[in-house]
Design a protein around this motif. Structure first.
Motif, PDB file in Angstrom:
ATOM      1  N   ARG A 165      -8.719  -8.352   1.904  1.00 59.81           N
ATOM      2  CA  ARG A 165      -7.777  -7.942   0.870  1.00 59.81           C
ATOM      3  C   ARG A 165      -8.507  -7.293  -0.307  1.00 59.81           C
ATOM      4  N   PRO A 207       0.807  -1.230   0.000  1.00 63.13           N
ATOM      5  CA  PRO A 207       0.000   0.000   0.000  1.00 63.13           C
ATOM      6  C   PRO A 207       0.837   1.275   0.000  1.00 63.13           C
ATOM      7  N   VAL A 223      -9.291  -3.636   0.587  1.00 64.44           N
ATOM      8  CA  VAL A 223      -8.123  -2.756   0.458  1.00 64.44           C
ATOM      9  C   VAL A 223      -7.788  -2.519  -1.004  1.00 64.44           C
ATOM     10  N   SER A 224      -7.806  -3.598  -1.803  1.00 64.27           N
ATOM     11  CA  SER A 224      -7.471  -3.487  -3.216  1.00 64.27           C
ATOM     12  C   SER A 224      -8.417  -2.553  -3.941  1.00 64.27           C
ATOM     13  N   ALA A 282      -3.067  -3.062  -7.884  1.00 64.16           N
ATOM     14  CA  ALA A 282      -3.703  -2.768  -6.598  1.00 64.16           C
ATOM     15  C   ALA A 282      -3.880  -4.036  -5.771  1.00 64.16           C
ATOM     16  N   ASP A 283      -4.216  -5.142  -6.421  1.00 64.92           N
ATOM     17  CA  ASP A 283      -4.395  -6.396  -5.685  1.00 64.92           C
ATOM     18  C   ASP A 283      -3.075  -6.897  -5.111  1.00 64.92           C
ATOM     19  N   SER A 313      -2.060  -4.897  -1.888  1.00 66.73           N
ATOM     20  CA  SER A 313      -3.130  -4.706  -0.906  1.00 66.73           C
ATOM     21  C   SER A 313      -2.858  -5.341   0.454  1.00 66.73           C
TER      22      SER A 313
END
Length: 563
Positions: free
Chosen positions: A396, A84, A399-400, A555-556, A559
């Motif tokens: 997760r 992140p 967040v992603s 992004a994943d 995360s």
């Protein structure tokens, strides 16, 4: 708690993106002090843009190291370098580079003054052109409309449109101190989402906020509105910072540490006494959340957003609506997912209420606005609510999706606010009133098309980044069982489409009511400092709507927080 800093824990390589920005900011301060007035502008602009590019290059090397060696902590755990952190720092640098370039634009605003003001300022300078008159010293007169000017006042202590301000413009005064101020704020934003403890997070909060307080009050036009915005932002920001520190003290009292990872481990364990320490922990979380929700602009803590966004110089508004949002969400996610996940049964209901209130109230307020800049400010608040839908999800996927949302929104928000600056009325002011945009799309199809693209993205229309962002966020919330938030979000998105489409209708399907064509607001052709960032923002908004998978994958993979 050990306060000593182990010198061997300072990883200069992984800290290099932030160190470059702060180092260039220090150099810029020295340039401001010692460089000549004639060379200060070009040196400061080149230094700021070059420093941000160098920081981004260093970040790419850090990302390569992260992929091979994994996450790490620097400065005895005060700074965390994980997925992140790197994702958010990259997003901050991209939009900040565009904002700094926009600050250097000198083709849009002009030193404009009535004839009586020009006369009161000294010798008469022709408004209409040519600069054929001579001044008292025998030199050639210069048309006031040709004096170099940007979005910032040449003298903050003068009255807008006064002879004193015109004299400052004639003397070549340019507010170049905005560049070191912007760099300091950007460095604070990069640090804000990377903090491993609450003390460092407070320092980062102040480093990013204090320069913004000053920059908000330096608008060339509508100075009183700008100064009011600065004062309001400063006062409310000071209160929120004090509340944040108060919450950090409660966290230390409950767990004996300011480190987020240690707080998280203490709360997960059974070491807290139910009647005392748990109460302190809940009070700590509530106060810390208030400070962070103020910075992201959530209801009811975001009451400052419309006034500040409207009053601040547009380049500063573009920076705040994009980079500051990204940094603030990074800190918010880290606090909830690293420091206080064990208390999610306590904080999730409260955050549900805040999220729903943010989406509903901001959307309804935006419907009533006739000023496009203020409407976009309320739109920014509503998008905070949409992003919070994903942030609430302790997973997760949550967040992603939130990381993707804030990055996609930051690009579109920067482009929309930057595009506002090119439409000007006959006096040189930004024409932000909705009626002023009537017919702009037909007279200037490219401007109308790009603004329509940004607005459709905000509305979540398919083939734009906004649609993919909302779909990913709502999907993550739905899988977590938060269907009430999803339903409210979809309804608010449908309502929001009204005020976005209203602007598009005004641009393409409404005739201007002005009788004299010379008084109709029109597009002032900017330099590459403005056209390139806007074009890149529009291109990214469209590409992410058609081919979003590459950023979704990034992004994943980014995360997972380092606990």
């Amino acid at each position: 708690m050990t306060l000593a800093l182990d010198p061997h824990s300072i990883d200069y390589f992984r800290l290099s993106p932030m160190l470059i920005v702060f180092g260039v900011a220090v150099i810029a301060v020295l340039v401001e002090a010692f460089a000549s007035a004639a060379s200060r502008y070009i040196v400061q602009l080149s230094l700021a843009c070059g420093g941000l590019v160098a920081s981004f290059v260093a970040l790419m090397f850090v990302v390569a190291s992260y992929r091979s060696d994994g996450p790490s902590k620097a400065m005895s755990g005060a700074v965390v370098i994980d997925g992140p952190t790197l994702f958010l720092q990259g997003a901050v640098l991209v939009v900040s580079l565009g904002a700094v370039a926009l600050m250097g634009e000198r083709h849009l605003d002009r030193v404009w003054a009535p004839v009586e003001v020009q006369t009161a300022a000294g010798r008469r300078i022709s408004v209409g052109g040519g600069g054929g008159q001579d001044d008292d010293s025998g030199g050639s007169a210069i048309d006031d409309a040709d004096l170099p000017a940007d979005a910032f006042t040449p003298s903050g202590a003068t009255v807008p449109g006064s002879p004193e301000e015109l004299l400052a413009g004639r003397a070549g005064s340019i507010t170049t101190e905005v560049y070191p101020l912007a760099l300091i704020a950007i460095g604070g934003m990069m640090l804000f989402g990377a903090c491993g403890d609450l003390l460092t997070m407070f320092i980062a909060l102040e480093v990013l906020s204090l320069p913004l307080y000053v920059m908000c009050g330096l608008a060339r036009r509508r100075r009183l509105l700008s100064q009011e915005a600065s004062l309001k932002y400063f006062l409310l920001g000071a209160f929120s910072s004090a509340i944040f520190v108060f919450g950090a003290s409660f966290a230390y009292g409950a767990t004996g540490s300011l480190s987020l990872s240690e707080i998280g481990r203490a709360l997960i364990g059974s070491s807290l006494e139910p009647a005392t320490d748990r109460t302190l922990a809940l009070m700590a979380l509530a106060l810390i959340a208030v400070g962070l929700l103020f910075k992201v602009g959530a209801v009811p803590f975001g009451s400052w957003v419309p006034d500040v966004y409207q009053g601040a110089p547009t380049p500063v508004t573009a920076l705040m609506a994009s980079a500051t949002k990204v940094a603030a969400f990074g800190a918010l996610l880290r606090v909830f997912h690293v420091g206080f996940p064990a208390l999610q049964q306590d904080w999730r209901p409260a955050l549900w209420v805040i999220t729903i209130a943010t989406m509903v109230i901001a959307t309804l307020m935006a419907v009533t606005q006739n000023d496009i800049k203020r409407m976009l400010a309320y739109s920014s608040v509503s998008h905070v609510g949409f992003a919070l839908v994903g942030a609430i999800t302790i997973s997760r996927a949550g967040v992603s999706s939130t990381l993707f949302y804030v990055a996609a929104y930051a690009i579109s928000a920067f482009g929309a606010f930057a595009l506002l600056s090119v439409v000007r009325d006959s006096t040189g002011r930004e024409a932000t009133d909705l009626a002023s945009w009537a017919g702009i799309g037909r007279r200037r199809p490219l401007v109308g098309a790009m603004m329509s693209l940004f607005l459709l993205s905000f509305a979540g229309i398919p083939l734009t980044s906004g649609f993919i962002a909302k779909f990913a966020t709502f999907s993550a919330a739905g899988h977590d069982g938060a269907w009430a938030l999803v339903i409210v979000g979809v309804v608010c998105s449908a309502i929001a489409a009204y005020f976005y489409i209203r602007v598009i209708v005004a641009m393409f399907f409404t005739d201007s009511e002005a009788g004299n064509e010379n008084t109709v607001p029109d597009v002032v052709v900017p330099s590459l400092l403005t056209t390139v960032p806007i074009a890149v923002s529009a291109a990214i908004t469209l590409v992410l709507g058609i081919f979003p998978q590459w950023l979704l994958d990034i992004a994943d993979s980014a995360s997972v927080f380092l606990q």
